[in-house]
Design a protein around this motif. Structure first.
Motif, short mmCIF file in Angstrom:
data_model
loop_
_atom_site.label_atom_id
_atom_site.label_comp_id
_atom_site.label_asym_id
_atom_site.label_seq_id
_atom_site.Cartn_x
_atom_site.Cartn_y
_atom_site.Cartn_z
N ARG A 35 13.98 -11.35 -36.33
CA ARG A 35 14.02 -9.93 -36.73
C ARG A 35 13.55 -9.04 -35.58
O ARG A 35 14.09 -7.95 -35.39
CB ARG A 35 13.14 -9.69 -37.96
N ILE B 75 5.00 -10.55 -41.61
CA ILE B 75 5.70 -11.83 -41.54
C ILE B 75 5.19 -12.65 -40.35
O ILE B 75 4.90 -13.84 -40.48
CB ILE B 75 7.23 -11.61 -41.42
N PHE C 151 13.48 -18.60 -49.17
CA PHE C 151 13.76 -17.47 -48.27
C PHE C 151 14.10 -16.17 -49.00
O PHE C 151 13.57 -15.13 -48.64
CB PHE C 151 14.88 -17.87 -47.30
N TRP D 285 10.71 -14.37 -50.13
CA TRP D 285 9.76 -13.79 -49.19
C TRP D 285 10.39 -12.99 -48.06
O TRP D 285 9.68 -12.34 -47.29
CB TRP D 285 8.85 -14.87 -48.59
N SER D 286 11.70 -12.96 -47.95
CA SER D 286 12.32 -12.32 -46.79
C SER D 286 12.57 -10.82 -46.96
O SER D 286 12.74 -10.12 -45.97
CB SER D 286 13.64 -13.01 -46.46
N ILE E 30 9.12 -19.25 -41.25
CA ILE E 30 8.71 -17.85 -41.42
C ILE E 30 8.54 -17.19 -40.06
O ILE E 30 9.01 -16.07 -39.83
CB ILE E 30 7.41 -17.77 -42.26
N TRP F 82 11.97 -16.72 -38.43
CA TRP F 82 12.69 -15.61 -39.04
C TRP F 82 12.12 -14.27 -38.56
O TRP F 82 12.86 -13.35 -38.23
CB TRP F 82 12.62 -15.70 -40.56
N GLY F 83 10.79 -14.18 -38.49
CA GLY F 83 10.17 -12.97 -37.97
C GLY F 83 10.54 -12.71 -36.53
O GLY F 83 10.82 -11.57 -36.14
#
Length: 123
Positions: A119, A69, A57, A60-61, A112, A115-116
């Motif tokens: 966000r 993303i 994480f 790539w975060s 991923i 997480w996107g």
């Protein structure tokens, strides 16, 4: 070293055997030293890919646009969706090599994509 790691994964998969979303069929599972893993090939590599995505994480975060993303996350989960859906509706029979590959990409893609999505929601 590799044998010990595979043995560790085998033990964990046996504990997850009762996972409700995995059929755990031996013919669709990975085999190590004549023993079948507790999860099917797709689920085993999905967990491995998910763990790898979570552990990586910090790499790539940061500093990547939200659109990129989300695109990468969707791109990574698509092969498993296609493979699983076409197999479920009887269009064809998958094989373990394909299940391993699509499961690994699915495992990478889900964290991923989540997480996107977080966000987007949190702004």
């Amino acid at each position: 070293m590799i044998g010990g790691f595979i043995e560790y994964i085998f033990v964990i998969s046996q504990k997850l055997r009762s996972y409700p979303f995995c059929h755990s069929l031996p013919k669709r599972s990975l085999c190590y030293n004549g023993r079948y893993f507790g999860l099917c090939a797709r689920c085993t590599t999905m967990y491995f890919g998910g763990l790898l995505a979570i552990l990586s994480f910090p790499v790539w975060s940061g500093g990547i646009s939200i659109n990129y993303i989300l695109f990468i996350g969707l791109l990574l989960i698509t092969p498993a969706g296609i493979d699983g859906t076409t197999q479920m509706f009887g269009s064809r029979e998958s094989n373990n090599k394909l299940r391993v590959t699509t499961g690994f990409f699915l495992g990478l893609g889900i964290p991923i994509l989540c997480w996107g999505g977080l966000r987007v929601i949190t702004g």
